[in-house]
Structures are given as C-alpha cells and as structure tokens.
Design an enzyme around this catalytic site. Sequence first.
Site, PDB file in Angstrom:
ATOM      1  N   TYR A  29      82.428  24.713  71.705  1.00 63.51           N
ATOM      2  CA  TYR A  29      81.451  24.720  70.623  1.00 63.51           C
ATOM      3  C   TYR A  29      81.815  25.770  69.578  1.00 63.51           C
ATOM      4  O   TYR A  29      82.110  26.922  69.896  1.00 63.51           O
ATOM      5  CB  TYR A  29      80.037  25.020  71.148  1.00 63.51           C
ATOM      6  CG  TYR A  29      79.040  25.225  70.029  1.00 63.51           C
ATOM      7  CD1 TYR A  29      78.593  24.141  69.284  1.00 63.51           C
ATOM      8  CD2 TYR A  29      78.594  26.495  69.681  1.00 63.51           C
ATOM      9  CE1 TYR A  29      77.720  24.315  68.228  1.00 63.51           C
ATOM     10  CE2 TYR A  29      77.716  26.693  68.621  1.00 63.51           C
ATOM     11  CZ  TYR A  29      77.281  25.591  67.899  1.00 63.51           C
ATOM     12  OH  TYR A  29      76.416  25.776  66.855  1.00 63.51           O
ATOM     13  N   HIS A  88      75.791  27.023  54.685  1.00 68.17           N
ATOM     14  CA  HIS A  88      74.727  27.868  55.224  1.00 68.17           C
ATOM     15  C   HIS A  88      74.299  28.969  54.255  1.00 68.17           C
ATOM     16  O   HIS A  88      73.339  29.703  54.531  1.00 68.17           O
ATOM     17  CB  HIS A  88      75.172  28.499  56.545  1.00 68.17           C
ATOM     18  CG  HIS A  88      75.125  27.546  57.707  1.00 68.17           C
ATOM     19  ND1 HIS A  88      75.644  26.273  57.656  1.00 68.17           N
ATOM     20  CD2 HIS A  88      74.612  27.689  58.960  1.00 68.17           C
ATOM     21  CE1 HIS A  88      75.459  25.676  58.823  1.00 68.17           C
ATOM     22  NE2 HIS A  88      74.827  26.511  59.631  1.00 68.17           N
ATOM     23  N   ASN A 113      76.520  34.459  63.176  1.00 63.66           N
ATOM     24  CA  ASN A 113      75.651  34.399  64.354  1.00 63.66           C
ATOM     25  C   ASN A 113      75.204  35.803  64.733  1.00 63.66           C
ATOM     26  O   ASN A 113      76.001  36.594  65.230  1.00 63.66           O
ATOM     27  CB  ASN A 113      76.409  33.778  65.538  1.00 63.66           C
ATOM     28  CG  ASN A 113      75.967  32.354  65.822  1.00 63.66           C
ATOM     29  OD1 ASN A 113      74.841  31.983  65.516  1.00 63.66           O
ATOM     30  ND2 ASN A 113      76.842  31.569  66.405  1.00 63.66           N
ATOM     31  N   TYR A 124      36.029  60.817  63.634  1.00 65.14           N
ATOM     32  CA  TYR A 124      37.192  60.348  64.392  1.00 65.14           C
ATOM     33  C   TYR A 124      38.500  60.547  63.632  1.00 65.14           C
ATOM     34  O   TYR A 124      39.537  60.854  64.224  1.00 65.14           O
ATOM     35  CB  TYR A 124      37.046  58.851  64.708  1.00 65.14           C
ATOM     36  CG  TYR A 124      36.083  58.505  65.803  1.00 65.14           C
ATOM     37  CD1 TYR A 124      35.319  59.475  66.455  1.00 65.14           C
ATOM     38  CD2 TYR A 124      35.924  57.181  66.198  1.00 65.14           C
ATOM     39  CE1 TYR A 124      34.432  59.137  67.455  1.00 65.14           C
ATOM     40  CE2 TYR A 124      35.041  56.825  67.213  1.00 65.14           C
ATOM     41  CZ  TYR A 124      34.287  57.811  67.833  1.00 65.14           C
ATOM     42  OH  TYR A 124      33.414  57.472  68.831  1.00 65.14           O
ATOM     43  N   ARG A 128      39.236  64.230  64.344  1.00 62.63           N
ATOM     44  CA  ARG A 128      39.262  64.616  65.748  1.00 62.63           C
ATOM     45  C   ARG A 128      40.276  63.797  66.560  1.00 62.63           C
ATOM     46  O   ARG A 128      40.843  64.278  67.545  1.00 62.63           O
ATOM     47  CB  ARG A 128      37.854  64.423  66.321  1.00 62.63           C
ATOM     48  CG  ARG A 128      37.645  65.005  67.679  1.00 62.63           C
ATOM     49  CD  ARG A 128      36.243  64.794  68.233  1.00 62.63           C
ATOM     50  NE  ARG A 128      35.300  64.099  67.399  1.00 62.63           N
ATOM     51  CZ  ARG A 128      34.426  63.200  67.871  1.00 62.63           C
ATOM     52  NH1 ARG A 128      34.403  62.902  69.150  1.00 62.63           N
ATOM     53  NH2 ARG A 128      33.568  62.617  67.058  1.00 62.63           N
ATOM     54  N   PHE A 167      71.888  35.283  70.099  1.00 65.49           N
ATOM     55  CA  PHE A 167      71.633  35.387  68.662  1.00 65.49           C
ATOM     56  C   PHE A 167      70.147  35.321  68.323  1.00 65.49           C
ATOM     57  O   PHE A 167      69.746  35.507  67.181  1.00 65.49           O
ATOM     58  CB  PHE A 167      72.345  34.262  67.913  1.00 65.49           C
ATOM     59  CG  PHE A 167      72.105  32.903  68.522  1.00 65.49           C
ATOM     60  CD1 PHE A 167      70.839  32.352  68.568  1.00 65.49           C
ATOM     61  CD2 PHE A 167      73.148  32.187  69.080  1.00 65.49           C
ATOM     62  CE1 PHE A 167      70.614  31.115  69.140  1.00 65.49           C
ATOM     63  CE2 PHE A 167      72.934  30.946  69.660  1.00 65.49           C
ATOM     64  CZ  PHE A 167      71.658  30.402  69.684  1.00 65.49           C
ATOM     65  N   GLU A 181      67.368  23.533  67.361  1.00 62.45           N
ATOM     66  CA  GLU A 181      66.916  24.928  67.362  1.00 62.45           C
ATOM     67  C   GLU A 181      65.393  24.905  67.267  1.00 62.45           C
ATOM     68  O   GLU A 181      64.807  25.077  66.214  1.00 62.45           O
ATOM     69  CB  GLU A 181      67.575  25.678  66.200  1.00 62.45           C
ATOM     70  CG  GLU A 181      69.092  25.708  66.358  1.00 62.45           C
ATOM     71  CD  GLU A 181      69.851  25.964  65.068  1.00 62.45           C
ATOM     72  OE1 GLU A 181      69.186  26.207  64.031  1.00 62.45           O
ATOM     73  OE2 GLU A 181      71.090  25.929  65.090  1.00 62.45           O
TER      74      GLU A 181
END
Length: 511
Positions: free
Chosen positions: A52, A82, A195, A281, A284, A330, A415
């Site tokens: 792959y 991409h 990746n 608060y 404190r 990844f 994915e």
Amino acid sequence: MQITGENITLESLYEIAHNPQIKAELAASGKAQMQKSRDYIEGRIASGEVMYGVNTGFGAFSSVRISDSEIEQLQKNLIRSHSMGVGTPFTKTETRAMMVLRANALAKGHSGIRPVVVEKILEFLNNDIIPVVPSQGSVGASGDLAPLSHLALTIIGEGDAWGADGKIVPVQKLLQEKGIKPLELKAKEGLSMINGCQVMTSIGLLSVWEARRLLWMADLAGAMSLEGLRGSRKAFDPLISASRPHPGEAKTARNLMKLMGEISEIGQSHFTDDHRVQDAYSLRCMPAVHGAAKDALRYVTKVLETEANSSTDNPLVFADANKVLSCGNFHGMPVAHAMDFAGIAISSQASISECRISKMISTQMSELPAFLTPNGGLNSGHMIVQVAAASLVSENKVLAHPASVDSIPTSAEKEDHVSMGTIAARKFNQILRNAENVVAMEMLSACQALDLVAPLKPTAAVRAAYDLIRKDVPFAKEDRVFSKDVEVIKALMNSNELLKVTQKTVGDLEW
C-alpha cells in the site's frame, strides 16, 4: 540542532520555530535508520511485492495496482491532488515548526524513504524557504493530509512560499534566487511526507508554550487583584494544598505566597476588618482553579511531546522485524483530545480572571468607587472593560466545545472515523489569544484598584508589576480609550517583561 527522531521538546521546538538563525541537520543516527529502512523497501519492491502506498493507489484506491513505471508519477499526483487546503495561511513561525516535526518523524526510520527527503526539508528550512500552508482542510484522520500536502508541494518545487517581504511568491522564484533544487520524489515518499499529525502538533506545542506564560501571568494578575480588593492570603497556606495534593494546586499556592511575599500594608488592613471573613471564590479558590489549568497543560505537553517524537506514517516499515505494517498511527485523536482539554482549561482560566474584574468594579464587593472611577456618571470607568472580558469569556465557551467529539466519514467510507485534531488545535490558539486579553484587562483593573486603595501599599512583587505597567498606562482619573491600555499590557505580558520583573523580585514561578 540535530534531528534524531526522538529529541523534540516543547522548548526546543519553540526556539527553532522562532529563531531562523538556528540551523537543523539530520543526525547520523537518523540517517542510518532511514537508509536501512529504504534499503529494505527497495528490496521488497524489486521482488514484485504489492504494498500500500508504494505501488498501489491511496485510500479507497488501495486495491488499484500501479505499474513500476508510474510509481514516481503516483507520488506527484498524490501531493498535487491532496493540496486542497483553504483559508488564511499558517504563519511562517508555525510552518517552520511543522517542517521540523515532519523531518523528525521521518528521521525515526519507519517510513522506508531516502534520507535525502529529510535533508531537503531541512535545506528549505535553513535557507528560509518556508511553504505557504492554508490553515483549513484537515480532518485529522490520515494525519493532516491537506496542509502537509501544501508543505510537500513546495518542497517538490510546485507550491508557494513566503518571500522576504512577507508576500506570497511561487517557490520556483526563491529556488532560482538561492540556487536550490527541489526534491524529486521516489516510491512511497509522497505518501510519507503527508501522513502524520505534525500540523496539529506544531500548533499545539507553540500555543502550549505561550499558555504556560499565560498561567504565570494569571497568577500575577490574581495577586494584583487580591491586593486591590484587600483580600486574604490565608487560603494559600501550604497546609491547605497538602491536604488535597494535586500538584498544580500546591504550585499555584506557592506562587501566590511568593507574590504576596511579606504582609503588605494592604494585607495588614485585612486583619483589622472584621466583616471580611472570607473572600469570593475567584480569590480564595485560585490554587484550585489556576492549579487545575497547570495540571492540564502539563498533561497536554506530555502528549504533544510524545507525538512530536513518534512515527505517524502508513504503512510503517520495521526492517529488523522483516515487516511492513498497515496501521493507524496517523490518526490524530491523541492530539485532538489533548487540544480540546487545553482549550477547556484555558477557557476556565480566563473565566475566573473575568470574575475578579467583576468584583473590582462592584462597590458591594470591592468597597471602591463604582467601576473604579473617581467621578462616576460623567465617567464610565471600567464598565466596558468588564463587558469586553465577559464577551471574550463567552466566546471561549463556544470555542471550547470539543472538536474531537465530532467525526464525519471521508474517502468513500474508507476513512470512516476522523479526529478533527487540527480544528481543535486552531481553536485552542484562538482561546489562548482571548484569554491573554482577559488577563491583560484584569491587570488594568487591578492597577486602577491599587491606586484607589492608596496610600496603602501592595506587596513588593505586585508593586514591581504595577510600576512597570504604570510607566505607559497611567491612572485613569477620567475616561480614555482603554483598549489601547490593554494592548500595552498584553505586549508587556507577551514580551516577557512582566515575567522578568516578577522573577527579579521573587524568583522563578512554578507551573
């Protein structure tokens, strides 16, 4: 700086990202690791094995076999297709950090690529050829695919880079000017460059470094407000934090006791004031609230430093074990969760800071003139200082909604679960910017309160911070544009000037 694959820290990344004078090089150990991995992959390619990302398509195209003659074209096509980022680009500083982290991950030697890939990334870095990387478009699944593709696109000579004047120029122009050749991709190298989670991790680490400074400034602002409100320091007694041993609580209590130092004239006045039994608060509980933010940030730092020194490719190459393994290293979920946690912590920190501003402008809580102005009515004083702080705190509540709880299937269901980690990191950065403004606003109001309780004097550390601020931000006898004052104070915070004057008075603060 030697890039070994395992030596990045919060401090070292911040330093090299902000200082272009620091040069980086691939360590001999990293080069040896990468070469062994590459030799192993080339042997398996030569045997005709299908792997792959080496000789197949990507994602949903993983079943498509690519001929040996098309393998190099495959890598270029991957980077080009991409490179789908949009939006405002990351800054040069942020992108420098991405380049260092991407080089470091590859230097671990589990990607099966040539050492020259890392050497070329570092050559671009060292020659100030910094890619233009759009900030939007990553879902944080197969890493930061879109932004890292823009980074890789520039490295192969086809993208844009930042010019010396801050303008965007074609990288080819800079390469010609500097006599540098782009990278020629070989099998698997395009995939290995994109990746990983280096975008979200770099944004996270740079932001966490600044968040650490903010936590120190929040302790200082809280001490200034405590003195301005004539509050008690009894809540910071070490016996209290020892009975509930969260590290951050104890560290914050010690910081506040350092900043309180000796009993000041303001502190002494508290002992003779019978109706001040205990404070609100927001005063404190500073050890508990500020301390929880410190504990969160230390956890987040550990996660991000682990990620910065991890192999995040797919598949991963283990030459000694004779294995090439498809995996999910990844996936950005570890970083996504950490970034969401950091955003929640800093949102809470800003919220308690705004509470103290609110106390100072209230006559009931502060026993000072309404809205900290001597001539109320004609002057509005710090009325809108608190409103602006409330606005930022409310905006942070929206931004603090965790990105990591969302997922949307991508790549034709291949994915099917994604992290949204880069969105989480970007949100955290904005939360941090908002929080910086809120703490600066608190310091502005605290200085005004300190003037109004005069002639009582604050403790030495508070006085040192007050004096530095008052050099450029005078007491407001009447209304003016307070947003400009906030910018001045924020600049003193972010330049470390306030931290330095504090450290000079009381020594280092803990986080």
